[in-house]
Design an enzyme around this catalytic site. Structure first.
Site, short mmCIF file in Angstrom:
data_model
loop_
_atom_site.label_atom_id
_atom_site.label_comp_id
_atom_site.label_asym_id
_atom_site.label_seq_id
_atom_site.Cartn_x
_atom_site.Cartn_y
_atom_site.Cartn_z
N TYR A 196 -0.28 12.13 14.45
CA TYR A 196 0.40 11.24 13.51
C TYR A 196 1.08 10.09 14.27
CZ TYR A 196 3.89 9.31 10.38
OH TYR A 196 4.66 8.43 9.66
N THR B 99 0.86 -1.19 0.00
CA THR B 99 0.00 0.00 0.00
C THR B 99 0.90 1.24 0.00
OG1 THR B 99 -0.22 0.27 2.41
CG2 THR B 99 -1.71 -1.30 1.33
N GLY B 100 0.49 2.24 -0.74
CA GLY B 100 1.32 3.43 -0.88
C GLY B 100 2.62 3.12 -1.61
N ASN C 136 3.55 3.78 -4.56
CA ASN C 136 3.92 4.66 -5.66
C ASN C 136 4.92 5.73 -5.26
OD1 ASN C 136 1.20 5.68 -4.40
ND2 ASN C 136 2.21 7.52 -5.18
N GLY D 57 7.90 7.28 -1.88
CA GLY D 57 8.52 7.16 -0.57
C GLY D 57 9.06 5.77 -0.29
#
Length: 315
Positions: free
Chosen positions: A180, A26-27, A29, A31
């Protein structure tokens, strides 16, 4: 009886083959998620990038195919802030999944407090609740694999936080950096509690928690247009480079957790040097992760907030 030779030391630059395995990141794309995907693709694994932005996902796929000739990579639209869309997204993955890396995340630096379309605080709703709900729909696919694995990426920022179970959504006291850290702490609690429940159910799926340490853009190799690196940014990051690292190295704990059969369920893995940089190693559980009662209450609250319970997939 002949002795079994010891396994060679783990080498982040010489990873074992994962041909025939499929991993969702997931994520994936951008970092750390991008570098997890790149490193796994180089092992022969089929890698699926979960991304809410099709344009960014396509750019990442182009870079991956250039960096890893013959890479088996694809993308699926996955918006963790939209809980109602997750079951449909999972249906596009096929009948079996060997591992998922719960990596995607939102980090806000400044007020005001923002919410998802479902009415949840954006960071808690995306980072934790989204992955909690996604796991419910992924577990049947993971159980269909010989040794399915859930790898949850937490954060070093969570190490000094405590969950406020009475205000999980930060409605009464919103501070972005703290919210966060707490959202990542909730993710880590979930990963550990998930493994406890998997073990109790006799499942072949395991759940591992990792964190990337201190990963800086300025120390990250260029992957244009996914990641652009400037000389000025590199120079500004030099002082921090003594104790921190790039996002390529920040991916190492998650990659090891996917590939290394010696990594066990319910464990925490992070960088070797002060938990901030270096090759991945197993860490003792942090003190704020050690209470199963907190994790159990978080699980119950998360089920109420999302309307789903990953435990329902355990039989």
């Amino acid at each position: 009886m002949p002795s079994v030779p010891p396994a060679p030391p783990w080498d982040v630059h010489r990873l074992p083959s994962a041909d025939g395995r499929t991993v969702l990141v997931t994520g994936g794309n951008a970092g750390i998620g991008y570098f997890v995907a790149e490193q796994l693709a180089a092992t022969g694994a089929a890698v699926v990038l979960g991304s809410r932005d099709p344009v960014k996902a396509e750019a990442a796929l182009t870079v991956l195919r250039a960096r890893v000739p013959g890479a088996r990579v694809q993308a699926v639209r996955l918006d963790l802030a939209d809980l109602g869309s997750l079951r449909t997204a999972v249906a596009a993955l096929g009948p079996r999944l060997d591992a998922v890396v719960h990596n995607a995340g939102v980090a806000l630096d400044d007020p005001p407090r923002r919410e998802t379309g479902d009415g949840h605080e954006l960071m808690f709703g995306t980072n934790h609740l989204g992955h909690f709900a996604l796991t419910r729909w992924l577990l049947p696919l993971l159980a269909a694999a010989p040794a399915g694995r859930v790898v949850t990426t937490g954060s070093f920022a969570a190490k000094t936080e405590q969950l406020d179970l009475a205000d999980l959504q930060s409605r009464h006291d919103y501070r972005p950096k703290r919210s966060y850290g707490r959202s990542k702490l909730a993710q880590m609690h979930f990963g550990l509690e998930l493994d406890r429940r998997l073990r109790a159910a006799g499942s072949t799926v395991t759940s591992v928690v990792v964190h990337p340490g201190g990963a800086l853009d300025s120390r990250t190799p260029a992957r244009p247009p996914v990641h652009e690196r400037t000389v000025g940014g590199w120079l500004c990051g030099l002082p921090a480079a003594v104790v921190l690292q790039g996002k390529d190295a920040g991916a190492w704990p998650a990659v090891r957790a996917v590939l290394d059969p010696a990594v066990g369920g319910g464990q925490l893995w992070g960088p070797r040097v002060f938990g901030l940089r270096g090759v991945p190693r197993r860490e003792p559980l942090w003190r704020n992760l050690a209470d199963p009662a907190v994790a159990g209450r978080l699980w119950a609250a998360s089920g109420e907030l999302t309307g789903v319970d990953p435990g329902d997939a355990l039989g």
